[in-house]
Design a protein around this motif. Structure first.
Motif, PDB file in Angstrom:
ATOM      1  N   PHE A  59       0.760  -1.303  -0.023  1.00  0.00           N
ATOM      2  CA  PHE A  59      -0.166   0.114   0.151  1.00  0.00           C
ATOM      3  C   PHE A  59       0.933   1.340   0.016  1.00  0.00           C
ATOM      4  O   PHE A  59       0.595   2.263  -0.603  1.00  0.00           O
ATOM      5  CB  PHE A  59      -1.054   0.158   1.125  1.00  0.00           C
ATOM      6  N   ILE A  63       0.533   3.961  -3.268  1.00  0.00           N
ATOM      7  CA  ILE A  63       0.252   5.417  -2.782  1.00  0.00           C
ATOM      8  C   ILE A  63       1.417   6.489  -3.311  1.00  0.00           C
ATOM      9  O   ILE A  63       1.104   7.490  -3.848  1.00  0.00           O
ATOM     10  CB  ILE A  63      -0.084   5.669  -1.230  1.00  0.00           C
ATOM     11  N   LEU A  66       0.856   6.649  -6.858  1.00  0.00           N
ATOM     12  CA  LEU A  66      -0.347   7.536  -7.259  1.00  0.00           C
ATOM     13  C   LEU A  66       0.035   8.911  -7.208  1.00  0.00           C
ATOM     14  O   LEU A  66      -0.425   9.572  -7.919  1.00  0.00           O
ATOM     15  CB  LEU A  66      -1.254   7.070  -6.185  1.00  0.00           C
ATOM     16  N   ARG A  67       0.995   9.001  -6.453  1.00  0.00           N
ATOM     17  CA  ARG A  67       1.360  10.468  -6.144  1.00  0.00           C
ATOM     18  C   ARG A  67       2.120  10.855  -7.333  1.00  0.00           C
ATOM     19  O   ARG A  67       2.017  11.936  -7.883  1.00  0.00           O
ATOM     20  CB  ARG A  67       2.571  10.556  -5.039  1.00  0.00           C
ATOM     21  N   PHE A 105       0.487  12.875  -0.035  1.00  0.00           N
ATOM     22  CA  PHE A 105       0.399  11.508  -0.490  1.00  0.00           C
ATOM     23  C   PHE A 105       1.517  10.787   0.158  1.00  0.00           C
ATOM     24  O   PHE A 105       1.294   9.682   1.143  1.00  0.00           O
ATOM     25  CB  PHE A 105       0.869  11.365  -1.890  1.00  0.00           C
ATOM     26  N   VAL A 108      -0.155  10.204   3.621  1.00  0.00           N
ATOM     27  CA  VAL A 108      -1.288   9.047   3.546  1.00  0.00           C
ATOM     28  C   VAL A 108      -0.844   7.843   3.558  1.00  0.00           C
ATOM     29  O   VAL A 108      -1.043   6.765   4.351  1.00  0.00           O
ATOM     30  CB  VAL A 108      -2.073   9.483   2.391  1.00  0.00           C
ATOM     31  N   ALA A 109       0.283   7.727   2.843  1.00  0.00           N
ATOM     32  CA  ALA A 109       1.044   6.459   2.855  1.00  0.00           C
ATOM     33  C   ALA A 109       1.672   6.063   4.192  1.00  0.00           C
ATOM     34  O   ALA A 109       1.548   4.768   4.578  1.00  0.00           O
ATOM     35  CB  ALA A 109       2.318   6.589   1.777  1.00  0.00           C
TER      36      ALA A 109
END
Length: 392
Positions: A59, A63, A66-67, A105, A108-109
């Motif tokens: 995960f 993430i 995704l960033r 990001f 969040v990670a």
């Protein structure tokens, strides 16, 4: 009963944490069947089931991926879209938000990683909440800086000449306020009552006020500079022993770029309390010189040379005709007949002034040559009454 801003922020962070917990519970439910099919995943590594550790790493990497996608695709698309707008403020806002969003990001990670590994202690939660608030206020400060030109446009409507100085001053105050609020909110997350903290300073506050006396003097000095309009950004000034071009008039200091290209920072209280020589506002520049003619020059030649120089200066387009213009036979020098020339170039620009002065020098040489005279140079004449006799 009114709700304080700190309470609203705490409740918002609690909602975020509860949402994250529910999402992680769903992920944990999906991991349960893997424990039955692959018993090796139940092995404990660093106090965490191997499946949870692998999921946390996956995960975390997803993430971060995704960033990168968000940066390369979404932000680039928004920047291209902003180019079609009539203003450039949206371009600057998008660019200003790029780094805070990228850092969000990462937060969040980290949040997901600690949740999946059951390492999210109260301390970790406070650290992550502080990072979230830091990122929010970072974004606000970045947007504030990005809208600097907009603030200049607003201040220009009230005073065009001081738009940058006043704009920089307001921007500095806004940044201090935003930074102070951000610091207070972060301290609130750690359980520090900011209001009580300031109220309990007591004598410490008095000591701080005394220590900040010079800062207060500089602040009032900046008010005086803005009110008097004595200097502006881009002007050539001399304050005390400092001479150069003003680059910034801040809340505490004024920055002057010297002609040796060094940056000199002067406290505003010194600038406000010392004589300021502003060369950029004079409009004209003085030309003052003496020229020496040889003693072989006759009185008639001197009169003609003086008259020709006066006519040349009065017809010269680079000489101000509204200001003093004088040409006089000034004195008998040791080795020359001295003419005094005094006039003003009709420009304050350094390069144009030098061009005008050079042209006048050439014309002076031509006038002296045309009248059959020449320039004198330091010399001495030795007269010998008798020569020693030599033996044949």
């Amino acid at each position: 009963m009114p709700i304080s801003p700190e309470t609203n922020i705490t409740e918002s962070l609690n909602v975020i944490n509860s949402l994250d917990t529910s999402i992680i519970a769903t992920v944990q439910t999906e991991l349960s069947p893997l424990y039955d099919h692959y018993p090796v995943l139940t092995k404990i590594v660093w106090g965490v089931p191997l499946a949870n550790l692998l999921a946390a790493v996956i995960f975390f990497l997803v993430i971060l991926g995704l960033r990168k996608i968000f940066t390369k695709i979404v932000l680039v698309f928004l920047q291209k879209l902003a180019k079609y707008s009539k203003t450039y403020y949206d371009d600057r806002v998008i660019s200003a938000l790029k780094e805070p969003v990228r850092f969000a990001f990462v937060i969040v990670a980290l949040h997901v990683f600690f949740l999946l590994t059951y390492k999210e202690t109260d301390f970790i939660i406070k650290v992550l909440d502080s990072l979230i608030l830091y990122t929010i206020f970072w974004a606000i400060l970045s947007v504030t800086e990005a809208l600097r030109e907009l603030l200049y446009d607003v201040t220009a409507k009230f005073n065009k000449d001081l738009s940058k100085e006043v704009g920089n001053f307001i921007l500095a105050i806004l940044k201090i306020l935003i930074g102070g609020i951000g610091l207070g909110v972060i301290l609130q997350v750690w359980g520090v009552n900011v209001t009580a903290l300031f109220a309990s300073l007591g004598l410490g506050g008095l000591a701080f006020a005394l220590a900040a006396k010079d800062t207060a003097s500089n602040l009032f000095g900046s008010f005086a500079l803005l009110a008097d309009r004595s200097i502006r950004i881009g002007e050539w000034v001399k304050v005390g022993g400092v001479e150069g071009v003003v680059e910034d008039v801040g809340m505490r200091t004024t920055k002057i770029r010297s002609f040796q290209k060094t940056l000199v920072t002067v406290p505003n209280q010194l600038v406000a309390n010392q004589p300021i020589e502003n060369f950029s506002r004079r409009g004209i520049r003085r030309i003052k010189m003496h020229i020496g003619l040889t003693y072989g020059t006759t009185s008639e030649q001197i009169i003609n040379i003086k008259s020709d120089i006066e006519n040349m200066l009065k017809s010269h387009e680079g000489i101000s005709q509204k200001d003093s213009l004088m040409v006089y036979f000034d004195s008998f020098g040791d080795s020359s007949l001295n003419l005094f020339i005094y006039a003003f170039a009709s420009t304050a620009n350094w390069a144009k002034y030098l061009e005008t002065r050079e042209d006048i020098h050439i014309k002076l040489m031509q006038i002296v040559e045309e009248n059959g005279s020449s320039f004198a140079f330091p010399s001495q004449s030795v007269y010998v009454e008798t020569l020693p006799q030599t033996n044949p």
